[in-house]
Design a protein around this motif. Structure first.
Motif, PDB file in Angstrom:
ATOM      1  N   ASP A   1       0.845  -1.190   0.000  1.00 42.66           N
ATOM      2  CA  ASP A   1       0.000   0.000   0.000  1.00 42.66           C
ATOM      3  C   ASP A   1       0.880   1.240   0.000  1.00 42.66           C
ATOM      4  O   ASP A   1       2.011   1.225   0.488  1.00 42.66           O
ATOM      5  CB  ASP A   1      -0.990   0.011   1.175  1.00 42.66           C
TER       6      ASP A   1
ATOM      7  N   THR B   1      -3.493   3.879  -2.346  1.00 45.08           N
ATOM      8  CA  THR B   1      -3.751   2.678  -3.120  1.00 45.08           C
ATOM      9  C   THR B   1      -3.170   1.486  -2.377  1.00 45.08           C
ATOM     10  O   THR B   1      -2.079   1.571  -1.797  1.00 45.08           O
ATOM     11  CB  THR B   1      -3.164   2.770  -4.544  1.00 45.08           C
TER      12      THR B   1
ATOM     13  N   ARG C   1      -8.112  -4.551  -4.718  1.00 45.11           N
ATOM     14  CA  ARG C   1      -7.409  -3.273  -4.728  1.00 45.11           C
ATOM     15  C   ARG C   1      -8.345  -2.164  -4.253  1.00 45.11           C
ATOM     16  O   ARG C   1      -9.521  -2.120  -4.629  1.00 45.11           O
ATOM     17  CB  ARG C   1      -6.895  -2.939  -6.125  1.00 45.11           C
TER      18      ARG C   1
ATOM     19  N   THR D   1      -8.485   2.095  -4.145  1.00 42.52           N
ATOM     20  CA  THR D   1      -7.902   3.334  -4.646  1.00 42.52           C
ATOM     21  C   THR D   1      -8.740   4.507  -4.152  1.00 42.52           C
ATOM     22  O   THR D   1      -9.941   4.564  -4.445  1.00 42.52           O
ATOM     23  CB  THR D   1      -7.853   3.342  -6.182  1.00 42.52           C
TER      24      THR D   1
END
Length: 812
Positions: free
Chosen positions: A303, A324, A351, A353
């Motif tokens: 991250d 992210t 993921r 973001t």
């Protein structure tokens, strides 16, 4: 409860009209300025400042600015901030006065990063119930799993917070499911706050400034969830010099760099930045194990958190935040039963973001504003590489938010917050596609879900006198589901299923298919019995328009999100809590006991045997009913001395009632039952002993009753096989959970002035070597005669052994 909430909402308007019209006979002047650190001239947010003679005070804002209304005369001003010497200053007030205040750090606390800037007496003086703040300094001393400091795991030691077990993502608060917690990082929501299937959180502790955790008395600016709010603010970058810190552990390493970008001629930074990153290498550890199938396991994450701040004027601050995080987790075997797909291995990827752009502006000493543009996206997929059955299953949720917040301080006894927000949701619940031309998988794409959620809110915190204070708030939210595709219709008078589906209605993109809305009143009151004791009361209503669809104990990262629509109604929680708060021994010890009751509307559960993966008709599997949650929370904390720590005990019960018109839409024969995360008793003890200036020891002990489970009540012989029969849902419990952890910390010498400082953490997780059950499953053993066959019970332990760890942390 609903009548009480309605009465409160009517009272809100009457009260606000009265409070806003209050006038003062004596003329008062504004005392304002900025509170800064002496070492680097850095602004100090949420520093406590008050006038000794009047007892009135406030907290500095995110730019370190404060403002007080003071009558003409001479007064003593006191400023306090944890880890800094208390500042006393005498001022003469004849007109409006601007005065900056410089704070000095304590020598023994130079390395402290504070997650709560409240003074010790805030336990009694703070207005809301169910609000807890922890210090990163204390959390850093706690035993860790594989040397990884975890903010989310620290919440489990607080009253009212539970988890279904190790390796489970999310947390449960006062009878709420994991999706009923609003987790914000610099105002951006985090839809999955877990790394490695729940073993660690996505928050890098080096990047955090402060953390507010609300489980009761939630202010009106927060909405969209029904259980709790975890608001995490990132730190301000070092504006004076380049600096860094990081650490090396058994599973990951981290590094943070910060410093100024642009300086003006007065050597004050006008632009600064920080970048913090973590990278794990758990996969390399699996390769050292002898089992071949475990060697092929992948479990890695990284991250990156970044922030850039720009201060064009003393009244403005512009901040851009980005985050992210990516995970990959490969296991040796898996199955997607409803697709009849058996995979030799499955690779889970997910993921997050996030991005936030915020502009804070100060109009004058009384009025501030903050406008924010927020973007958040969560993507998850499963990949099977097998040539004949190669597939990719993916889903995502996209969140876009524009919000405007105002803070108005009409007097030293009153604070008003108001603003509005609009959110755009885009949900792709599931898409299955073949990975190569030889794959036999047929593609499936579920229809997208689009929705708009808007809200307007108003908070008024008013100190009627030195003993009695109230906070009244009102939030109105409105939700619109904007259809894209078909909405299915079912035959009236029959339960919803694919067999009773009659036809469908097509809605073009942007067409409103369903709308919901309503008021969400909030109310808190505090009565001070004396300087060290108070009684507090809170009432609040929360509405939730999106929810996580999963009928497993711990939702996988690929679990789908679902918006409210024609069939799935928004969840509503009405909560009342009352507590007694007491500080002892000159604020060295905090103690509290709180009682709460929740009325739950439209809680969601699922039909027996429902499989929601790629389900085109989720409304036929989702059942909604009512519920209740109630309990008591005891908390005692010692803040000062060689021995510090806290103990919490929670008794709580959560029960659902799902009684539909038809038997297929009824659970447990229409009787109350507990959800699978209900734990009636939870006891936690956290202790830290400072043996020397550099060496400290800490311990963590936790006990909880086992969560509910459904045991078979009978067995049948079908085709020569023994099949267990399950009757009522969640009528038994898995074994109790017990764990003890130990740690030793070796810190840098606080009296040696040097650029580079290092510290060590040694931890032992699960010292008692207890094999705590994560779940229980059943298996039939075949005997030589059929009537001797029996169903045996087994338990699954995720971390069933003692785990030592070591980590090294540094700062320069």
């Amino acid at each position: 409860m609903k009548k009480v909430i309605f009465g409160i909402s009517v009272f809100l308007f009457l009260y606000l009209s009265f409070s806003l019209s209050t006038s003062y006979a004596q003329r008062k002047f504004t005392l304002s300025g900025v509170i800064r650190q002496s070492s680097n001239d850095k602004p100090m947010p949420r520093a406590a400042i008050y006038v000794d003679e009047t007892g009135y005070g406030s907290l500095s804002d995110t730019l370190g600015r404060y403002q007080l209304l003071v009558p003409k005369g001479t007064f003593n001003i006191t400023v306090s901030y944890q880890g800094f010497f208390t500042k006393h200053q005498r001022v003469d007030i004849e007109n409006n006065l601007h005065m900056d205040i410089i704070m000095d750090e304590k020598a023994s606390d130079l390395d402290e990063v504070v997650i709560s800037a409240n003074s010790a007496s805030q336990n009694v003086k703070r207005l809301e119930t169910g609000v807890t703040n922890l210090s990163i300094k204390n959390i850093k001393k706690l035993p860790t799993l594989l040397g990884e400091l975890d903010i989310i795991k620290s919440l489990f030691s607080l009253p009212g917070v539970a988890s279904v077990g190790e390796g489970a993502s999310g947390f449960n608060v006062r009878g709420g499911n994991i999706d009923q917690n609003l987790i914000l990082m610099d105002n951006a929501p985090v839809f999955n706050a877990s790394h490695l299937m729940g073993f660690f959180s996505v928050f890098n502790p080096d990047a955090l400034r402060d953390m507010n955790f609300y489980r009761g008395g939630i202010p009106a600016q927060y909405g969209g969830r029904t259980a709790s709010v975890l608001n995490i603010n990132l730190k301000d970058a070092n504006a004076q010099q380049f600096a860094g810190q990081g650490g090396v552990g058994l599973v990951s390493s981290r590094l943070m760099l910060e410093g100024p970008i642009i300086r003006d001629k007065n050597k004050d930074s006008r632009m600064s930045f920080f970048v913090a990153s973590r990278y794990s290498y758990v996969g390399y550890l699996f390769k050292l194990l002898p089992q071949q199938n475990i060697k092929n396991t992948k479990a890695d994450f990284y991250d990156v958190t970044a922030k850039v701040e720009f201060r064009p004027t003393k009244k403005d601050k512009i901040a851009l935040t980005g985050f992210t995080g990516f995970d990959k987790f490969k296991v040796a075997g898996d199955s997607l039963a409803n697709l009849e797909v058996n995979a030799s291995s499955s690779l889970f990827n997910w993921r997050t973001t996030n991005a936030t752009l915020a502009w804070v502006h100060s109009y004058n000493a009384k009025l501030n504003s903050k406008i924010s543009g927020i973007y958040s996206r969560y993507d998850a997929n499963i990949i099977n590489p097998d040539s004949a059955l190669a597939f990719k299953l993916e889903s995502n949720i996209i969140y876009k938010n524009l919000k405007l917040d105002f803070n108005y301080l009409p007097s030293e006894t009153q604070k008003i917050d108001f603003g509005f927000s609009t959110i755009d949701y885009q949900i792709q619940p599931g898409k299955l596609s073949p990975q190569n031309i030889a794959s036999q998988i047929n593609p499936i794409t579920l229809r997208n879900e689009n929705a708009i959620e808007s809200a307007i809110y108003l908070n008024d915190e008013y100190e009627i006198n030195k003993k009695f204070s109230v906070l009244v708030g009102l939030r109105y939210s409105y939700f619109m589901n904007r259809g894209t595709g078909y909405i299915y219709n079912y035959q009236a008078g029959l339960p919803k299923s694919i067999e009773t589906l009659t036809d469908s209605t097509f809605y073009a993109n942007g067409k409103i298919t369903q709308a919901y809305g309503g008021f969400e009143p909030r109310f808190s009151a505090k009565y001070s019995l004396n300087e060290n004791a108070s009684i507090k009361l809170s009432l609040n209503r929360m509405r939730q328009y999106i929810q996580l669809i999963s009928n497993t104990t711990a939702a996988l990262p690929t679990a789908r999100w679902k918006s409210a629509d024609k069939y799935v109604k928004p969840q509503i929680a009405d909560q009342i809590s009352i507590g007694y708060f007491q500080n002892l021994s000159d604020n060295k010890i905090e103690a509290s006991i709180e009682f709460f009751y929740k009325n739950l509307t439209n809680v969601a559960d699922y039909k027996d045997g429902a499989n929601l993966l790629l389900d085109n008709f989720p409304e036929a599997s989702i059942l909604q009913g009512t519920g209740r949650a109630y309990g008591a929370e005891f908390y005692i904390k010692k803040n000062i001395g060689l021995l510090t720590g806290w103990m919490s005990y929670t008794y709580s019960q959560t029960q659902f009632l799902v009684k539909g018109q038809f038997e297929e839409e009824t659970i447990n024969n229409g009787q109350y039952f507990s959800p699978n995360y209900n734990k009636p008793h939870i006891l936690n003890f956290i202790g830290s002993y400072q043996a020397t200036k550099r060496i400290s020891f800490s311990t963590n002990f936790t006990f909880s009753t086992g969560r509910p489970i459904t045991y078979p009540s009978a067995k049948f012989y079908v085709g020569g096989l023994v099949v267990p029969y399950f009757a009522n849902r969640n009528q038994a419990n898995i074994p109790n959970y017990v764990r003890l952890d130990l740690a030793m910390n070796i810190d840098a010498d606080p009296y040696k002035i040097k650029r580079f400082k290092g510290s060590w953490n040694f931890s032992i997780y699960n010292v008692l070597n207890t094999r705590n059950a994560y779940s229980v499953f059943f298996r039939t053993k075949t005997r030589y005669a059929q009537y001797y066959n029996r169903v045996d019970i087994y338990k699954l332990s995720i971390l069933g052994s003692m785990i030592p760890s070591i980590s090294y942390n540094f700062k320069f």
